[in-house]
Design a protein around this motif. Structure first.
Motif, short mmCIF file in Angstrom:
data_model
loop_
_atom_site.label_atom_id
_atom_site.label_comp_id
_atom_site.label_asym_id
_atom_site.label_seq_id
_atom_site.Cartn_x
_atom_site.Cartn_y
_atom_site.Cartn_z
N SER A 223 0.87 -1.18 0.00
CA SER A 223 0.00 0.00 0.00
C SER A 223 0.91 1.23 0.00
O SER A 223 1.99 1.20 0.60
N HIS A 224 0.48 2.29 -0.65
CA HIS A 224 1.21 3.57 -0.72
C HIS A 224 2.38 3.58 -1.73
O HIS A 224 2.87 4.65 -2.05
N ALA A 243 -1.30 -5.73 0.56
CA ALA A 243 -1.58 -4.29 0.46
C ALA A 243 -2.47 -4.04 1.66
O ALA A 243 -3.64 -4.40 1.66
N SER A 246 -5.80 -0.65 0.81
CA SER A 246 -5.93 -0.10 -0.55
C SER A 246 -7.25 -0.58 -1.16
O SER A 246 -7.80 -1.57 -0.71
N ARG A 256 -3.56 5.64 -5.04
CA ARG A 256 -3.38 4.77 -3.86
C ARG A 256 -4.01 3.40 -4.07
O ARG A 256 -3.74 2.46 -3.32
N ASN A 257 -4.89 3.29 -5.08
CA ASN A 257 -5.60 2.04 -5.32
C ASN A 257 -4.87 1.18 -6.34
O ASN A 257 -4.00 1.67 -7.07
N TYR A 281 -10.83 7.00 -1.06
CA TYR A 281 -10.29 5.89 -1.86
C TYR A 281 -11.42 5.01 -2.39
O TYR A 281 -11.34 4.46 -3.48
#
Ligand code: ZN
Length: 418
Positions: A223-224, A243, A246, A256-257, A281
């Motif tokens: 994630s990120h 992740a 996300s 971010r996705n 998100y």
């Protein structure tokens, strides 16, 4: 949670009754069973930012705080029990700062301070929670009726350039590392760093970090991280990745996705995406420049004065800034985002890569929460929505922690095989 005592049964019945009274959900068939499934599953949330509240004066994780009250946060240990959340990964988060020896040293100290606060929590509340390092720990603590608290590190910045610090943080209980946060760091590039448009992916140093995490049995969290970093990690890791928080880019086009291509690669890797229930998100809001400007000014002020929200120790100052935040929300409201919107992402992911690669990472106390899932006590609404859409108890169990714990066990097993 397993129903083991009279008081737990009373709690469970109360929860059932609460759900039965909720007008939004007609209790038919599987939906009526959902609260029971929620209790029987080992429920795991793979990402929250609650540790920064541990540093806040006057806030006590062992005390019950009312949902929606200012400063209450999204969870505390009693509320986690009420919400039927058995296990949670608490994030040791340090925001990205200067990539210098001094910056890295400060980041390590900040991370150590948060870990000290975590140690103090385990020590102060042994009847309410316990330190979890493995899936077996989580199952044992669930049986004992305690919250299983894992530690993840959000942003590999505190590791700096010192391989010894990877082992240090492992010894202190860290069991996943989110390689980057909102800005590029020495390990890899971030999905949201606008200062340098070029995506350089994972660095040479990042590869060393990755291999050491594999060897120790610490999960790598993508994630990120930027798209290129994501693919670089998947090409090199010998263990599945997570992740931790996300969503699916096909439904909400946020960097971010994860795109469908990334999700397919994640399936091939054997990893898992833990759906983040953060409104922006889940559903990209329509552009609102005035709102964005107001928030940008508030966040700049907080950054310059306190080095981020986590740096505000004084309660009066925090209350004032939170009131400013709420005033901006009220002045420039956004359309609400609901549990059903989040479960649309789960449906999409399951259709694309199957039931074995999705879970839940709320991002509670880090921006997570939906109109009908404001805090941990309302998590059952996700289970009810899943049941309403035809997911079985077994499938719900996989989403609520089975998949994440499978990946974690594989990561540990692969480390020991080396
Ligand atoms: Zn995050």
């Amino acid at each position: 949670m397993k129903i083991t005592s009279f008081s737990a049964q009373v709690l469970f019945l109360a929860a059932l009754l609460a759900c039965a009274m909720a007008p939004a959900f007609a209790q038919t068939g599987a939906e009526a069973q959902a609260p029971l499934w929620h209790e029987r599953a080992l429920t795991v949330d793979t990402h929250c930012d609650t540790p920064f509240k541990l540093l806040e004066k006057g806030w006590d994780i062992g005390q019950y705080h009312k949902t929606g009250e200012r400063g209450s946060g999204c969870q505390d240990l009693p509320r986690m029990k009420e919400g039927g959340l058995d296990a949670s990964f608490f994030a040791v988060f340090v925001g990205q700062g200067p990539r210098t020896p001094e910056g890295h040293a400060r980041a390590k100290e900040k991370a150590a301070t948060i870990l000290d606060a975590m140690d103090a929590m385990y020590e102060k509340y042994p009847a309410l929670c316990g330190r979890a390092l493995t899936p077996a720990d989580a199952r044992r603590l669930e049986k004992e009726g305690k919250r299983a608290i894992f530690i993840g590190m959000e942003n590999g910045y505190p590791i700096g350039r010192d391989p010894g610090l990877i082992d240090y943080f492992y010894r202190r209980g860290v069991r996943y590392v989110t390689l980057a946060h909102t800005s590029d760091n020495d390990i890899c590039d971030s999905s949201t760093d606008r200062r340098d448009p070029e995506d350089r992916g994972l660095s040479e140093w990042g590869k060393q970090v990755l291999w050491r995490l594999n060897d120790l049995g610490v999960m790598i969290d993508v994630s990120h991280v930027s798209d290129r970093s994501f693919h670089d990690v998947l090409a090199l890791t010998r263990a599945p990745v997570i992740a931790s928080h996300s969503c699916a880019r096909a439904l909400s086009d946020h960097p971010r996705n994860l795109s469908d291509d990334m999700l397919r690669a994640l399936k091939k890797n054997g990893g898992v995406i833990q759906l983040c229930i953060l409104d922006d998100y889940v559903k990209m809001p329509p552009p609102n420049p005035k709102r964005e400007q107001a928030f940008a000014e508030l966040f700049k002020k907080v950054d310059e004065t306190y080095g981020g929200w986590g740096g505000i120790k004084d309660k009066a100052a925090r209350d004032k800034l939170e009131a400013e935040y709420d005033a901006i929300q009220a002045r420039f409201p956004q359309p609400p985002v609901y549990v059903r919107d989040a479960v649309d992402h789960i449906d999409h992911i399951v259709r694309l890569i199957g039931i074995d690669h999705v879970g839940i990472g709320t991002d509670f106390d880090g921006g997570g929460g939906l109109a009908d899932c404001r805090d941990v006590t309302e998590l059952r609404n996700i289970t009810i929505e899943l049941a309403r859409r035809g997911y079985t108890e077994e499938q719900v169990g996989k989403i609520w922690g089975g998949n994440a714990m499978r990946v974690m066990q594989q990561v540990i097993d692969l480390a020991q095989k080396k």
